[in-house]
Design a protein around this motif. Structure first.
Motif, short mmCIF file in Angstrom:
data_model
loop_
_atom_site.label_atom_id
_atom_site.label_comp_id
_atom_site.label_asym_id
_atom_site.label_seq_id
_atom_site.Cartn_x
_atom_site.Cartn_y
_atom_site.Cartn_z
N CYS A 311 21.22 -24.20 31.14
CA CYS A 311 22.42 -23.71 31.82
C CYS A 311 23.69 -24.27 31.15
O CYS A 311 24.69 -23.56 31.00
N GLY A 314 25.44 -22.56 28.27
CA GLY A 314 26.33 -21.44 28.56
C GLY A 314 27.78 -21.75 28.26
O GLY A 314 28.58 -20.85 27.95
N LEU A 317 29.50 -20.45 25.11
CA LEU A 317 29.98 -19.07 25.03
C LEU A 317 31.48 -18.97 25.24
O LEU A 317 32.08 -17.93 24.98
N LEU A 541 31.23 -13.90 30.95
CA LEU A 541 30.11 -13.99 30.01
C LEU A 541 29.25 -15.23 30.31
O LEU A 541 28.02 -15.15 30.34
N PHE A 545 25.42 -15.22 31.81
CA PHE A 545 24.36 -15.90 31.06
C PHE A 545 23.59 -16.87 31.95
O PHE A 545 22.35 -16.88 31.97
N LEU A 549 19.72 -16.49 33.16
CA LEU A 549 18.83 -17.57 32.73
C LEU A 549 18.16 -18.23 33.92
O LEU A 549 16.94 -18.45 33.93
#
Length: 742
Positions: A311, A314, A317, A541, A545, A549
């Protein structure tokens, strides 16, 4: 029970089994890793990587980094006449006509200029061209000093100038000389972080030790989680120094690594140690207890740790350098805590055996060394499963109400004067400077560079730059930097509007027609503006994600899409409620007196996204642990409702203890001086408390009861907490529904 091959067991169980068989090697290996990691950062002596700002600030940043010369940094000294008691003098002669003030300004400028090699440029309100350094009311003056280089001598030059300002101020007690600028404000932030780290260490260690003693009732048992957490954090800090050679790491990363490292290191140890105690209390020997613990709690720790780490990725990003270092630090410390929990922890428990319960604390030891079922949470679960729709709906409504303030959340980084208290001298100086000379403490940087050699030498360039009304300019090779004050040097709406005007109107009008040149606007306000804008653009985004996930990981762990969807929804509810609390307290200014901060109308830009990522991972600890206990009971053949009641009751001890420890670790940051740390402490603490009480105690049992067989079918139980080969229906290892456990 049929014997099983080693290859069929979960990976966590096989690793733990090796550590138990080679316990001395495992313990020595762990401490060797700690020693090597701590020494690596010092011995290798690697230079840290520089970070690049986002957006237009980043363009200017890259241009400045590419040139080899030294760009002078700037300090300002505010000059004001003082009245009785040290307050600002009201009325009287204008600054230029006040003999006492004129004497102080002349003394200051002469003394600073006499400092050998320290000054690149100096502007005074009493000298030609200094009219712009007199305030609109004529009562204040500003002395602008550019600190000379080169880089290796810059700090000595700054220290000399700072010393001169203090000496001149002492010679003129009737005049205020208040210094603030690039270096002094940056030093105030760095000093605040160092002081805050010391304060965090002072409070966190005794508090954590006290809670662990209450939880375990034994000095030895309480010391094991603390030992794992401390060695984990030390190892992470050492490795982070090496990683910093390639990944930019800022000062905030150290605080977050300490915070997360203590929380997960102790939590993972707690899960493991409490289960091992439970199995020994059920009559198993040490070896068998460790085997069951590795298969159950060890698997939960491994799944939870991997979930948190994945996590956290992420954050990459966002494309922000600040988050790259933060991600590297937190992934390192969580990964190390996970590895330590399935290697050195079982090895230590194997070495200690039953001696882990020795050195009991009076009045606590006898009661705490045996895990027990919580009467309170068992009673709550029993009430909830009778009417799951009613109680689940009420709990969800409470969280929705708590989340309502979050819809008005405004992302805004704290300026230095928002972050630190006014009692810090340089913060007070910057506030006074802003009142008399808006934007002067930290002006915007208009960086102009040549695309064609010699373009900066054109006769119209300096005239064009002067149209921006800079407080100072500096030429270094093929670059010119103009320091242009904004309407405010902070990060609020006034500052942002002024920045937008400079970028969209003033700079293009003055510089847009110049041939062979390009430019970009940067600075503290510009960085905060670009940073927040990029976070806002990239957040969907990152959130998408993490949600996908988490859904996939839960589906793989529990082989149930319904359970995965419910867990994700409950996490979103608890996060929304935590965001609401954060907004209500800090943006709206409630509890400001009690918590010791001054609201500035926003929430630090990086915090909500960081909270989302880290809490989505950490909350899986509780969900995976509780759901696995419920499935364990179903695997033993009891009904769904009874499995929920027993699973909640037996898991409540370890979950409550873990939540208390994690909340204590987070809440330490509330007592620190910087408002960013206070926000982080309150936000994370609120989220953990909500997740461990309302979500785990009411919403989760209600949801599982409503799902029925779709959530806890024994046939699809995964190899986790209570679903390994030794915990299937009818297994002689499976704890019976009436058996107590933590």
């Amino acid at each position: 029970m049929l014997p099983e091959s080693k290859s069929r067991g979960p990976l966590a169980e096989r690793i733990a089994a090796w550590s138990v068989r080679h316990r001395v090697t495992a313990v020595i290996g762990w401490f060797a890793l700690v020693a090597v990691s701590v020494l690596a950062g010092t011995v290798l002596g690697l230079d840290p990587a520089n970070s690049t700002d986002p957006g237009e600030s980043g363009r200017a940043d890259r241009v400045l980094d590419a040139q080899s010369g030294y760009v002078p940094l700037q300090e300002n000294v505010l000059v004001q006449p003082l009245g009785k008691g040290g307050s600002s003098k009201k009325g009287g002669s204008p600054l230029t006509a006040d003999p006492e003030v004129r004497s102080a300004v002349e003394d200051l400028t002469a003394s600073v200029r006499r400092t050998p090699g320290a000054v690149a440029a100096l502007r005074s309100p009493l000298e030609p061209g200094g009219a712009g350094l007199v305030s609109a009311d004529g009562r204040s003056g500003l002395v602008n000093v550019q600190i000379a280089g080169p880089d290796e001598r810059f700090r000595d030059h700054y220290t000399a100038i700072e010393s001169v300002v203090r000496e001149v101020a002492a010679r003129h007690p009737g005049v205020r000389l208040a210094q603030a600028g690039d270096v002094s404000l940056a030093d105030a932030v760095d000093g605040g972080i160092k002081d805050d780290m010391k304060r965090a260490e002072f409070f966190s260690l005794p508090l954590t030790v006290a809670i662990l003693l209450v939880v375990f009732g034994s000095l030895i048992a309480a010391g094991i989680p603390l030992l794992l957490a401390a060695t984990t954090v030390l190892t992470a800090f050492g490795l982070l120094q090496v990683v910093a050679h390639w990944v930019p790491v800022n000062s905030a990363t150290s605080s977050v690594v300490l915070l997360i490292g203590l929380a997960v290191g102790i939590d993972y140890s707690l899960f493991y140690l409490r289960r091992e105690r439970e199995e020994r209390a059920a009559g198993h020997g040490v070896a068998e207890a460790l085997k069951i613990t590795a298969r159950t709690s060890g698997h939960v720790v491994a799944v939870s740790g991997l979930t948190v780490m994945l996590c956290l990725t992420g954050l990459l990003l966002t494309g922000l350098d600040n988050f790259r270092g933060l991600t590297a630090g937190t992934v390192l410390v969580v990964g190390l805590a996970m590895v330590g929990s399935v290697t050195v922890l079982p090895a230590l428990l194997a070495l200690l055996g039953h001696r882990v319960d020795r050195a009991r604390v009076p009045w606590l030891g006898r009661r705490r060394t045996a895990a027990g079922e919580s009467r309170f949470w068992t009673a709550v679960a029993r009430v909830v499963v009778r009417r799951p729709l009613l109680w689940g709906g009420l709990a969800a409504l409470v969280l929705v109400v708590l989340a309502l303030p979050a819809f008005g959340m405004r992302l805004q980084d704290a300026a230095v004067t928002d972050s630190l208290p006014r009692e810090v001298p340089v913060v007070d100086a910057a506030i006074r400077m802003q009142e008399a000379f808006p934007g002067s403490p930290l002006p915007a940087w208009v960086v102009v560079w040549e695309k064609r050699a010699g373009a900066l030498d054109a006769p119209g360039v300096r005239r064009a730059v002067k149209e921006l009304r800079p407080v100072s300019t500096a030429r270094v090779g093929r670059i010119m930097v103009a320091r242009v004050p904004l309407a405010d040097f902070g990060t609020g709406e006034v500052a942002n509007r002024s920045l937008e005007e400079l970028r969209a109107v003033k700079a293009p009008a003055a510089l847009g027609s110049l041939d062979g040149l390009d430019y970009a606007v940067s600075g503290k306000t510009a960085f905060a503006y670009d940073f927040t804008r990029q976070i806002t653009e990239r957040s969907p985004l990152v959130i998408g994600f993490v949600l996908v996930l988490a859904l996939a990981l839960l589906a793989v762990s529990f082989r149930s899409l319904a359970v995965s969807l419910v867990s994700v929804l409950l996490n979103l509810l608890s996060l929304g409620a935590a965001y609401g609390v954060l907004t209500w307290v800090f943006q709206d200014g409630h509890l400001s007196t009690a918590l010791g901060f001054t609201p500035y109308g926003g929430v630090v830009g990086w915090l909500p996204l960081f909270m989302f990522v880290i809490l989505f991972g950490l909350s899986m600890d509780y969900h995976i642990f509780v759901l696995s206990r419920i499935r364990e009971r179903r695997a033993a053949g009891v009904s769904v409702r009874q499995a929920v009641i027993t699973g909640i009751g037996t898991s409540s001890g370890v979950v409550t203890s873990a939540a208390v420890i994690m909340t204590a670790a987070f809440s330490v940051f509330v007592v620190l001086s910087a408002i960013e740390y206070k926000m982080m402490g309150v936000g994370l603490s609120a989220a953990v408390l909500i997740d461990a009480t309302v979500v785990r105690g009411v919403l989760l049992p209600a949801a599982i009861t409503l799902l029925g067989e779709r959530s806890t079918a024994p046939a699809s139980a995964p190899p986790g907490e209570g679903a390994g080969p030794g915990l299937r229906r009818g297994s002689d290892v499976a704890p019976r529904s009436g058996q107590r456990g933590g």
